[in-house]
Design a protein around this motif. Structure first.
Motif, PDB file in Angstrom:
ATOM      1  N   GLU A 114       0.838  -1.208   0.000  1.00 58.72           N
ATOM      2  CA  GLU A 114       0.000   0.000   0.000  1.00 58.72           C
ATOM      3  C   GLU A 114       0.870   1.255   0.000  1.00 58.72           C
ATOM      4  O   GLU A 114       0.550   2.236  -0.668  1.00 58.72           O
ATOM      5  N   SER A 115       1.990   1.214   0.736  1.00 61.15           N
ATOM      6  CA  SER A 115       2.891   2.373   0.762  1.00 61.15           C
ATOM      7  C   SER A 115       3.553   2.578  -0.596  1.00 61.15           C
ATOM      8  O   SER A 115       3.756   3.718  -1.038  1.00 61.15           O
ATOM      9  N   ILE A 118       0.926   4.166  -2.907  1.00 67.56           N
ATOM     10  CA  ILE A 118       0.787   5.603  -2.620  1.00 67.56           C
ATOM     11  C   ILE A 118       1.944   6.384  -3.225  1.00 67.56           C
ATOM     12  O   ILE A 118       1.765   7.442  -3.840  1.00 67.56           O
ATOM     13  N   LYS A 121       1.562   6.718  -7.018  1.00 69.55           N
ATOM     14  CA  LYS A 121       0.542   7.715  -7.364  1.00 69.55           C
ATOM     15  C   LYS A 121       1.083   9.128  -7.189  1.00 69.55           C
ATOM     16  O   LYS A 121       0.820  10.011  -8.011  1.00 69.55           O
ATOM     17  N   GLN A 122       1.849   9.338  -6.123  1.00 63.50           N
ATOM     18  CA  GLN A 122       2.415  10.660  -5.862  1.00 63.50           C
ATOM     19  C   GLN A 122       3.392  11.069  -6.956  1.00 63.50           C
ATOM     20  O   GLN A 122       3.559  12.264  -7.225  1.00 63.50           O
TER      21      GLN A 122
END
Length: 401
Positions: A114-115, A118, A121-122
């Protein structure tokens, strides 16, 4: 000297599940680390400090999983103690428990992936983030949503995951795709020195099979082009998008969706492939214009009627449109007697196949739109004189008349 023991605390209610906890003894101080692992008294051997699994137990799968988790917990606790000792840190049992809790939160596969998602996406890598999410969802289903620590991933687990997907009828290339994503995630953790490299993917398939040919002959393309779909607007729209992709030298659907009005200038489309960032130039023809003229001008910056709203999420519009088009194309396939799964991607394969059948040199078009890699093909095509490829496209479009 530090010792770690596995203990079972029976329930105060007869025949109810009790709890597993870890007893940590250091410098003559004892602390307990509670778990949420539940067992019946008959499932625990106190003398051996281990789970008992009866051959006919209905809870066999659960007990095997609990035994595995206890094994990894104890190993992790011992590693924490060893690391403290090797660094010469004067520690207390509370610090061992705190480190264990921190590790459980940060070093689990689900949390770590999940990290990564993220972070992707960033950095604007939305498509890559989506592939990681799809892989994570697949693995979660395999694990029945039971998380696992990164250092608990081994070759047996990966072999079981591979077998699980095969039993589900998932295609080899899809299985390999998920495995490669998981391997990349695992290697990220190794690079961060979160875990040691155990090569858990060494026995599973991570290659790429040549896909089943998905190209249509010119006669079928003609049928799709000429079939009367005036009374079925969704199918008519799907056919138009399919033909546009074919006319545009097999342009991928995502590139079509994000093609801007400003990309069409002086009779040519100039754009960069989202997948490879290679620039392509395509001559704009009357066949393309006829389809575009069927639809009201797009109120957005985009040329084709795919992403049509400035208020709704663009990516969701593109994905929903792609899904609906592919569903409609399957209906069209039945109408024209095609027994393959007709999708937008078939237009891409078909253009390359028809180009080859017309005697266009392999150096210009090569089977399947290039070598073994689509990216390599696009790099190669970009290095050619655009007029050569446009001439090839012109021959194909004339053959449809």
């Amino acid at each position: 000297m530090t010792s770690i023991k596995v203990k079972f605390r029976p329930s105060t209610v007869v025949d109810k599940e009790g709890s597993i906890y870890y007893q940590i003894i250091h410098d003559r101080k004892t602390r307990q680390l509670l778990t949420d692992y539940k067992l019946l008294p008959s499932e625990w051997n106190d003398k051996r400090s281990q789970i008992v699994i009866a051959a006919n137990s209905e809870r066999r799968a659960i007990l095997v999983s609990l035994r595995e988790r206890i094994h990894w917990d104890v190993e992790r606790l011992n590693k924490i103690v060893k690391r403290f000792e090797e660094k010469g840190i004067d520690f207390a049992t509370e610090e061992v428990i705190a480190e264990f809790d921190r590790y459980s939160n940060e070093y689990s596969l689900f949390n770590f992936m999940e990290s990564v998602i993220i972070s992707l996406k960033q950095r604007g890598k939305t498509r890559t983030a989506e592939t990681y999410k799809a892989t994570l969802n697949s693995f979660k289903k395999f694990r029945n949503d039971e998380d696992i620590m990164l250092d608990a991933i081994d070759f047996e687990l990966m072999e079981n995951y591979e077998a699980h997907m095969k039993n589900k009828g998932i295609a080899p290339n899809t299985i390999s795709f998920y495995m490669r994503i998981l391997r990349a995630t695992y290697n990220r953790a190794v690079e961060k020195e979160m875990i040691e490299q155990r090569n858990p993917f060494r026995h599973v398939y991570t290659g790429v099979d040549k896909t089943v040919k998905r190209a249509l002959p010119l006669a079928i393309i003609k049928k799709i082009k000429s079939i009367d779909l005036e009374l079925d607007k969704p199918m008519d729209y799907a056919r138009d998008m399919f033909m546009l992709s074919f006319y545009l030298r097999g342009m991928s659907f995502i590139d079509m969706a994000y093609l801007r009005k400003s990309d069409l200038k002086d009779g040519f489309i100039t754009y960069r492939r989202r997948k490879t960032d290679q620039q392509l130039v395509i001559e704009w023809t009357k066949e393309m214009q006829m389809i575009l003229d069927k639809y009201p001008e797009n109120p957005t910056q985009y040329l084709f009627p795919i992403i049509r709203s400035t208020k709704a999420n663009e990516r969701n519009q593109y994905r929903n449109a792609g899904y609906n088009i592919n569903q409609a194309l399957k209906k069209i396939a039945k109408k024209v007697g095609v027994n393959i799964s007709l999708t937008m991607y078939v237009a891409r394969h078909s253009w390359a196949s028809v180009a080859k059948s017309k005697g266009i040199p392999i150096s210009v078009i090569s089977e399947g739109m290039g070598h073994d890699s689509e990216a390599t093909t696009q790099i190669y095509l970009a290095s050619l004189d655009t007029s050569v490829v446009d001439k090839a496209n012109s021959l194909i479009l004339k053959a449809l008349k």
